[in-house]
Design an enzyme around this catalytic site. Structure first.
Site, PDB file in Angstrom:
ATOM      1  N   SER A 193       5.050 -33.465  64.777  1.00 36.76           N
ATOM      2  CA  SER A 193       5.271 -32.476  63.717  1.00 36.76           C
ATOM      3  C   SER A 193       6.346 -32.911  62.727  1.00 36.76           C
ATOM      4  CB  SER A 193       5.640 -31.134  64.339  1.00 36.76           C
ATOM      5  OG  SER A 193       6.798 -31.269  65.127  1.00 36.76           O
ATOM      6  N   THR A 229      10.030 -32.352  58.232  1.00 33.90           N
ATOM      7  CA  THR A 229       8.783 -31.892  58.846  1.00 33.90           C
ATOM      8  C   THR A 229       7.583 -32.463  58.110  1.00 33.90           C
ATOM      9  OG1 THR A 229       7.508 -29.918  59.469  1.00 33.90           O
ATOM     10  CG2 THR A 229       8.702 -29.814  57.402  1.00 33.90           C
ATOM     11  N   THR A 278      13.033 -22.643  62.110  1.00 31.41           N
ATOM     12  CA  THR A 278      11.791 -23.356  62.400  1.00 31.41           C
ATOM     13  C   THR A 278      10.716 -22.324  62.701  1.00 31.41           C
ATOM     14  OG1 THR A 278      10.736 -24.945  63.903  1.00 31.41           O
ATOM     15  CG2 THR A 278      12.483 -23.595  64.838  1.00 31.41           C
ATOM     16  N   GLY A 279       9.472 -22.662  62.402  1.00 32.39           N
ATOM     17  CA  GLY A 279       8.392 -21.730  62.716  1.00 32.39           C
ATOM     18  C   GLY A 279       7.443 -21.554  61.555  1.00 32.39           C
TER      19      GLY A 279
END
Ligand SMILES: *[C@@H]1O[C@H](CO)[C@@H](O)[C@H](O)[C@H]1NC(C)=O
Ligand SMILES: *[C@@H]1O[C@H](CO)[C@@H](O)[C@H](O)[C@H]1NC(C)=O
Ligand SMILES: *[C@@H]1O[C@H](CO)[C@@H](O)[C@H](O)[C@H]1NC(C)=O
Length: 339
Positions: free
Chosen positions: A66, A217, A250-251
């Protein structure tokens, strides 16, 4: 006179931050990244160097698929990168989004900060900037990302993040056209059990109270080309202010960036909130509107105290993150129960 003597005696007996600075904290159990950042600080590097080296380590190791090249192909099968770095002393920021063909996104973000007066460069132009600054252009596609992409095509392009278009995106690959009427459509759930971890977010503090934060990311798998997540957005993916602290999130970036959770958490710490409490409030604020969003945040204040919080959804009830400080020679994994 007497009072000031007492105060200086106290500060000798009980020096602030004696046990907790310097400090490195990052999202997910990306231990090598924590170690790389810690080594950088120990060998005399700045907090910016530490954050850059930590995130770059994940870019090279393709942390969980990721971060970095060869992961999260978009609708065209291409891997694109988002990254940001922030200097909490000067409030300078450098960021890149939708960066193509360059592996070291955090390095390019730092070049944006140090070699332009801008904050955010995007897309093809960001790649051209990077090449001019000496970064090597190479294909970010790997057999793994190609395989993810071909499986997605075979499965009629599911999951699919489009809505209010025809043909129906829940069973087709397009090409899509806008529908005349807008309908409510349930968001594509982004729960932890159906996806990999998604971002490295890192915070570093040194003994002089200098704070930095950064992210890197490759975004969301099967995203609509051009999509930019929360990671390179100041106050969303990360925020650092040496007078208050730092946070990184994050998410589900599409939702989280609407609430600037990292900025909110830092402002709460400035107002005196404990880092864990600040993190919880930032998560709760999002939860009010999107009860099933997938996400977590880590927070550290200027004395090196830290905490984290996450939103509990099916398959995600605990969030793991990494910490390095003078209390241990190796990075320690910490866990927090989601709310
Ligand atoms: C972390 O570093 C060690 C030592 O270099 C290496 O063996 C390991 O594969 C790395 N971990 C990951 C997840 O890449
Ligand atoms: C990728 O796939 C090609 C053809 O399927 C193969 O020749 C090549 O060795 C693979 N590369 C890697 C790194 O596995
Ligand atoms: C940081 O948080 C800890 C734990 O809540 C608190 O004791 C400390 O005073 C805070 N530091 C600052 C500078 O607010």
């Amino acid at each position: 006179m007497f009072v000031s003597l007492l105060v200086s005696a106290l500060s000798v007996l009980c020096p602030l931050g004696q046990t907790s600075l310097p400090l490195v904290v990052n999202t997910w159990p990306f231990k090598n990244a924590t170690a790389a950042a810690w080594r950088t600080l120990q060998s005399g590097g700045s907090v910016l160097d530490a954050v850059e080296m930590g995130c770059a380590c994940c870019e090279m190791e393709q942390c969980d698929g990721s971060v970095g090249y060869g992961g999260s192909p978009d609708e065209y099968g291409e891997t694109t990168l988002d990254a940001m770095i922030m200097n909490g002393n000067t409030m300078e920021v450098g960021a890149v989004a939708d960066l193509r063909r360059i592996k070291n996104a955090i390095g390019v973000a730092r070049a944006v900060m140090e070699r332009t007066d801008h904050t955010l460069l995007v897309g093809e132009s960001a790649s051209v900037f990077a090449e001019n600054m000496g970064f090597i252009a190479e294909d970010l596609t790997t057999n793994k990302s190609l395989n993810i992409f071909t499986q997605w095509l075979k499965g009629n392009c599911q999951p699919n993040y489009r809505k209010n278009v025809f043909p129906d995106p829940s069973m087709s690959c397009g090409p899509y056209k806008p529908k005349a009427t807008l309908n409510q459509r349930k968001r594509v759930a982004q729960h932890a059990n159906t996806r990999s971890h998604d971002t490295i977010g890192m915070v570093a503090l040194d003994q002089n109270g200098h704070v930095a934060a950064g992210t890197s990311t490759n975004g969301l798998t099967h995203k609509v080309p051009g999509r930019v997540g929360d990671s390179p957005i100041v106050g969303a993916g990360a925020y650092a202010d040496s007078s208050a602290g730092a946070a990184t999130a994050t998410g589900d970036g599409d939702v989280m960036m609407r609430f600037l959770p990292s900025y909110l958490a830092v402002e709460l710490m400035r107002a005196g909130a404990d880092p864990s409490a600040a993190c919880k409030t930032a998560i709760s604020r999002i939860k009010r509107h999107y009860s099933d969003f997938f996400g977590a945040i880590i927070c550290a204040n200027t004395t090196g105290h830290f905490g984290a919080a996450c939103n509990k959804v099916p398959g995600f009830s605990q969030f793991h993150y990494m910490v390095s400080n003078s209390e241990s020679d190796t990075p320690l994994m910490k866990s927090v129960d989601c709310i």
